[in-house]
Design a protein around this motif. Structure first.
Motif, PDB file in Angstrom:
ATOM      1  N   MET A  37       0.873  -1.368   0.017  1.00 51.84           N
ATOM      2  CA  MET A  37       0.091   0.018  -0.056  1.00 51.84           C
ATOM      3  C   MET A  37       0.815   1.405   0.038  1.00 51.84           C
ATOM      4  O   MET A  37       1.993   1.366   0.655  1.00 51.84           O
ATOM      5  N   THR A  38       0.537   2.179  -0.877  1.00 51.14           N
ATOM      6  CA  THR A  38       1.272   3.451  -0.846  1.00 51.14           C
ATOM      7  C   THR A  38       0.719   4.528   0.468  1.00 51.14           C
ATOM      8  O   THR A  38      -0.283   4.346   0.506  1.00 51.14           O
ATOM      9  N   THR A  39       1.690   4.839   1.015  1.00 49.68           N
ATOM     10  CA  THR A  39       1.466   5.789   2.132  1.00 49.68           C
ATOM     11  C   THR A  39       2.309   7.219   2.157  1.00 49.68           C
ATOM     12  O   THR A  39       3.017   7.198   1.759  1.00 49.68           O
ATOM     13  N   LEU A  40       1.452   8.052   2.718  1.00 49.39           N
ATOM     14  CA  LEU A  40       2.032   9.431   2.881  1.00 49.39           C
ATOM     15  C   LEU A  40       2.666   9.569   4.336  1.00 49.39           C
ATOM     16  O   LEU A  40       1.423   9.077   5.292  1.00 49.39           O
ATOM     17  N   THR A  41       3.676  10.086   4.437  1.00 49.62           N
ATOM     18  CA  THR A  41       3.921  10.676   6.071  1.00 49.62           C
ATOM     19  C   THR A  41       4.280  12.021   6.051  1.00 49.62           C
ATOM     20  O   THR A  41       4.484  12.467   5.287  1.00 49.62           O
ATOM     21  N   ILE A  42       3.405  12.614   7.007  1.00 51.74           N
ATOM     22  CA  ILE A  42       3.577  14.136   7.348  1.00 51.74           C
ATOM     23  C   ILE A  42       4.640  13.974   8.679  1.00 51.74           C
ATOM     24  O   ILE A  42       4.382  13.936   9.782  1.00 51.74           O
ATOM     25  N   HIS A  43       5.728  14.669   8.125  1.00 47.79           N
ATOM     26  CA  HIS A  43       7.061  14.909   8.936  1.00 47.79           C
ATOM     27  C   HIS A  43       6.722  16.305   9.686  1.00 47.79           C
ATOM     28  O   HIS A  43       7.335  16.441  10.874  1.00 47.79           O
ATOM     29  N   ARG A  44       6.150  17.271   9.244  1.00 49.59           N
ATOM     30  CA  ARG A  44       5.896  18.507   9.784  1.00 49.59           C
ATOM     31  C   ARG A  44       4.576  19.107   9.295  1.00 49.59           C
ATOM     32  O   ARG A  44       4.134  18.996   8.123  1.00 49.59           O
ATOM     33  N   ALA A  45       3.954  19.283  10.137  1.00 47.84           N
ATOM     34  CA  ALA A  45       2.202  19.686   9.888  1.00 47.84           C
ATOM     35  C   ALA A  45       2.048  21.200   9.961  1.00 47.84           C
ATOM     36  O   ALA A  45       2.205  21.700  11.364  1.00 47.84           O
ATOM     37  N   GLY A  46       1.638  22.000   9.084  1.00 47.13           N
ATOM     38  CA  GLY A  46       1.319  23.392   9.753  1.00 47.13           C
ATOM     39  C   GLY A  46      -0.099  23.506  10.398  1.00 47.13           C
ATOM     40  O   GLY A  46      -0.770  22.319  10.649  1.00 47.13           O
ATOM     41  N   PRO A  47      -0.613  24.561  10.980  1.00 49.58           N
ATOM     42  CA  PRO A  47      -1.757  24.626  11.936  1.00 49.58           C
ATOM     43  C   PRO A  47      -3.010  24.307  10.841  1.00 49.58           C
ATOM     44  O   PRO A  47      -3.156  24.605   9.630  1.00 49.58           O
ATOM     45  N   ALA A  48      -4.060  23.543  11.429  1.00 52.04           N
ATOM     46  CA  ALA A  48      -5.555  23.288  10.860  1.00 52.04           C
ATOM     47  C   ALA A  48      -5.225  22.452   9.523  1.00 52.04           C
ATOM     48  O   ALA A  48      -6.072  22.740   8.691  1.00 52.04           O
ATOM     49  N   MET A  49      -4.167  21.782   9.469  1.00 49.74           N
ATOM     50  CA  MET A  49      -4.223  20.913   8.385  1.00 49.74           C
ATOM     51  C   MET A  49      -5.098  19.897   8.522  1.00 49.74           C
ATOM     52  O   MET A  49      -5.272  19.175   9.426  1.00 49.74           O
ATOM     53  N   THR A  50      -5.904  19.480   7.405  1.00 51.25           N
ATOM     54  CA  THR A  50      -6.914  18.482   7.482  1.00 51.25           C
ATOM     55  C   THR A  50      -7.231  17.603   6.299  1.00 51.25           C
ATOM     56  O   THR A  50      -6.887  18.250   5.051  1.00 51.25           O
ATOM     57  N   VAL A  51      -7.883  16.601   6.277  1.00 52.85           N
ATOM     58  CA  VAL A  51      -8.085  15.814   4.947  1.00 52.85           C
ATOM     59  C   VAL A  51      -9.627  16.400   4.582  1.00 52.85           C
ATOM     60  O   VAL A  51     -10.404  16.643   5.477  1.00 52.85           O
ATOM     61  N   GLN A  52      -9.714  16.760   3.221  1.00 57.45           N
ATOM     62  CA  GLN A  52     -10.977  17.294   2.907  1.00 57.45           C
ATOM     63  C   GLN A  52     -11.305  16.533   1.306  1.00 57.45           C
ATOM     64  O   GLN A  52     -10.487  16.314   0.675  1.00 57.45           O
ATOM     65  N   ASP A  53     -12.645  16.522   1.214  1.00 60.78           N
ATOM     66  CA  ASP A  53     -13.030  16.250  -0.266  1.00 60.78           C
ATOM     67  C   ASP A  53     -14.171  17.378  -0.494  1.00 60.78           C
ATOM     68  O   ASP A  53     -14.296  18.445   0.085  1.00 60.78           O
ATOM     69  N   LEU A  54     -15.091  17.014  -1.329  1.00 56.66           N
ATOM     70  CA  LEU A  54     -16.489  17.735  -1.625  1.00 56.66           C
ATOM     71  C   LEU A  54     -17.446  18.109  -0.578  1.00 56.66           C
ATOM     72  O   LEU A  54     -18.298  18.418  -0.674  1.00 56.66           O
ATOM     73  N   GLY A  55     -17.201  16.917   0.553  1.00 51.03           N
ATOM     74  CA  GLY A  55     -18.166  17.063   1.731  1.00 51.03           C
ATOM     75  C   GLY A  55     -19.201  16.034   1.751  1.00 51.03           C
ATOM     76  O   GLY A  55     -19.105  14.999   0.727  1.00 51.03           O
ATOM     77  N   ARG A  56     -20.279  16.281   2.758  1.00 50.55           N
ATOM     78  CA  ARG A  56     -21.269  15.281   2.709  1.00 50.55           C
ATOM     79  C   ARG A  56     -22.678  16.041   2.415  1.00 50.55           C
ATOM     80  O   ARG A  56     -23.140  17.014   3.008  1.00 50.55           O
ATOM     81  N   GLU A  57     -23.340  15.559   1.485  1.00 53.03           N
ATOM     82  CA  GLU A  57     -24.407  16.204   0.811  1.00 53.03           C
ATOM     83  C   GLU A  57     -25.571  15.411   1.497  1.00 53.03           C
ATOM     84  O   GLU A  57     -25.522  14.149   1.917  1.00 53.03           O
ATOM     85  N   GLY A  58     -26.819  15.787   1.741  1.00 51.21           N
ATOM     86  CA  GLY A  58     -27.983  15.415   2.262  1.00 51.21           C
ATOM     87  C   GLY A  58     -28.030  15.020   3.596  1.00 51.21           C
ATOM     88  O   GLY A  58     -29.304  14.428   4.088  1.00 51.21           O
ATOM     89  N   TYR A  59     -27.505  15.721   4.573  1.00 52.52           N
ATOM     90  CA  TYR A  59     -27.609  15.619   5.782  1.00 52.52           C
ATOM     91  C   TYR A  59     -28.023  16.825   6.676  1.00 52.52           C
ATOM     92  O   TYR A  59     -28.122  16.955   7.743  1.00 52.52           O
ATOM     93  N   LEU A  60     -28.494  17.944   5.868  1.00 57.90           N
ATOM     94  CA  LEU A  60     -28.771  19.298   6.536  1.00 57.90           C
ATOM     95  C   LEU A  60     -29.931  19.067   7.527  1.00 57.90           C
ATOM     96  O   LEU A  60     -30.218  19.786   8.266  1.00 57.90           O
ATOM     97  N   SER A  61     -30.946  18.081   7.210  1.00 58.19           N
ATOM     98  CA  SER A  61     -31.914  18.056   7.986  1.00 58.19           C
ATOM     99  C   SER A  61     -31.810  17.347   9.461  1.00 58.19           C
ATOM    100  O   SER A  61     -32.426  17.915  10.148  1.00 58.19           O
ATOM    101  N   ILE A  62     -30.714  16.879   9.318  1.00 55.15           N
ATOM    102  CA  ILE A  62     -30.403  16.275  10.863  1.00 55.15           C
ATOM    103  C   ILE A  62     -29.371  17.220  11.423  1.00 55.15           C
ATOM    104  O   ILE A  62     -28.636  16.820  12.443  1.00 55.15           O
ATOM    105  N   GLY A  63     -29.039  18.382  10.937  1.00 56.80           N
ATOM    106  CA  GLY A  63     -28.119  19.214  11.552  1.00 56.80           C
ATOM    107  C   GLY A  63     -26.710  19.010  11.245  1.00 56.80           C
ATOM    108  O   GLY A  63     -25.736  19.734  11.852  1.00 56.80           O
ATOM    109  N   LEU A  64     -26.290  18.171  10.145  1.00 55.04           N
ATOM    110  CA  LEU A  64     -24.809  18.229   9.667  1.00 55.04           C
ATOM    111  C   LEU A  64     -24.753  18.932   8.602  1.00 55.04           C
ATOM    112  O   LEU A  64     -25.389  18.666   7.449  1.00 55.04           O
TER     113      LEU A  64
END
Length: 336
Positions: free
Chosen positions: A1-28
């Motif tokens: 398996m290919t892996t990524l190692t983060i040796h130094r991370a800046g602040p507020a670095m996160t994994v993101q994609d296009l998000g979660r659609e369809g959950y507004l009605s339950i508060g997400l």
């Protein structure tokens, strides 16, 4: 398996994609990348779907390595990126080798930079998305020493591509449409709103951006009697003192502040990427114009892919220069 190692991370670095659609009605709320266009740019450069997850870097990058040759993309807010003493072109794709250390510095303009990978980040999805949503307790900020799995790369030959850059990192004119509460603001207030030049305040995060200006605020005549209802990214809320906040992907799902309108999806990245002190002015456009100019992530990715060009490499930085046929077709000169 290919892996990524983060040796130094800046602040507020996160994994993101296009998000979660369809959950507004339950508060997400949808969540996802603050600059969705950067996700599409990454997908276009790498020749893959915009559904792939990337690393979002807020103002500062970090130091990264991989355990196998991996295609990467650098999009969003321009940051200084290097491998050793070699500077990488931004808004382009590159090959990262196991012996390399990729170093990404602070943003040169804008706020959010993105590091994408051939095959994407392959963390376990939660409710159909890999996006970190800190306000809802989904995922966490990436720390130094973190190792992430990468998915299989289906398009290994598409590397060394570049996209034209646009200027969405320094504020400018932001288009919005009227909404259900626009009429609560009188005509004079609405006109003054579009004539005002705002400054992006330091108070901003993935929930929203505060905008300040000289002069009076932008209040409605009867805003204390407004009932709370559903809100969404792009809504322009006015606080009790009439100061506008533009809501971003991690905004709450219900609110009671009056909204003068909603920023169209294609201009939300311009608000999210405006650094503190950037100037923003609003322009109201008809709903029909907003609808006709909208592109889905898949459609935008397809159009961006058509704009990709091969990245011209600097011969001085080509370690494999001698492996190229450089003299094919040359003549002695006596044959002319």
């Amino acid at each position: 398996m290919t892996t990524l190692t983060i040796h130094r991370a800046g602040p507020a670095m996160t994994v993101q994609d296009l998000g979660r659609e369809g959950y507004l009605s339950i508060g997400l709320p949808r969540g996802g990348a603050a600059d969705r266009k950067a996700i599409c740019e990454s997908a276009a450069l790498l020749g893959q779907s915009p559904d792939h997850a990337v690393i979002e870097m807020a103002g500062m990058g970090g130091v990264f390595s991989v355990n196998q040759p991996t295609r990467i993309s650098l999009t969003g807010a321009p940051m200084r990126a290097t491998i050793g003493d070699r500077t990488l072109v931004w808004n382009a794709s590159h090959l990262l080798l196991p012996e390399d250390r990729l170093t990404i510095g602070p943003a040169l303009s804008g706020v959010y930079g993105y590091l994408g990978f051939g095959g994407g980040i392959a963390t376990e999805p939660v409710m159909g998305s890999r996006s970190t949503h800190l306000t809802c307790g989904i995922g966490a900020v990436l720390d130094s020493g973190t190792t992430l799995p990468l998915g299989p790369d289906r398009n290994t030959d598409r590397v060394g591509m570049i996209l034209p850059t646009d200027n969405r990192f320094e504020g400018g004119t932001v288009r919005y449409i009227n909404g259900p509460q626009t009429a609560l603001f009188d005509e004079t207030t609405r006109a003054r709103f579009t004539q005002t030049e705002f400054t992006r305040d330091p108070a901003a995060n993935r929930q929203g951006v505060k905008l300040v200006s000289k002069g009076a605020g932008f209040a409605t005549a009867d805003q204390l009697n407004i009932l709370s209802d559903a809100i969404q990214p792009g809504d322009i809320q006015m606080t009790g003192d009439g100061v506008p906040f533009v809501l971003l992907p991690e905004c709450q799902t219900v609110g009671g502040y009056p909204r003068i309108g909603t920023v169209i999806p294609q201009d939300i990245p311009k608000v999210a990427q405006a650094a503190a002190g950037a100037k923003i002015q609003f322009a109201c456009i008809p709903r029909e114009e907003a609808l006709s100019s909208y592109q889905s992530p898949a459609g935008l990715t397809r159009d961006l892919a058509a704009l990709c060009k091969p990245l011209i490499r600097d011969p001085a930085q080509m370690a494999d220069l001698l492996s190229y046929q450089l003299i094919s077709g040359m003549i002695t000169g006596w044959d002319a």
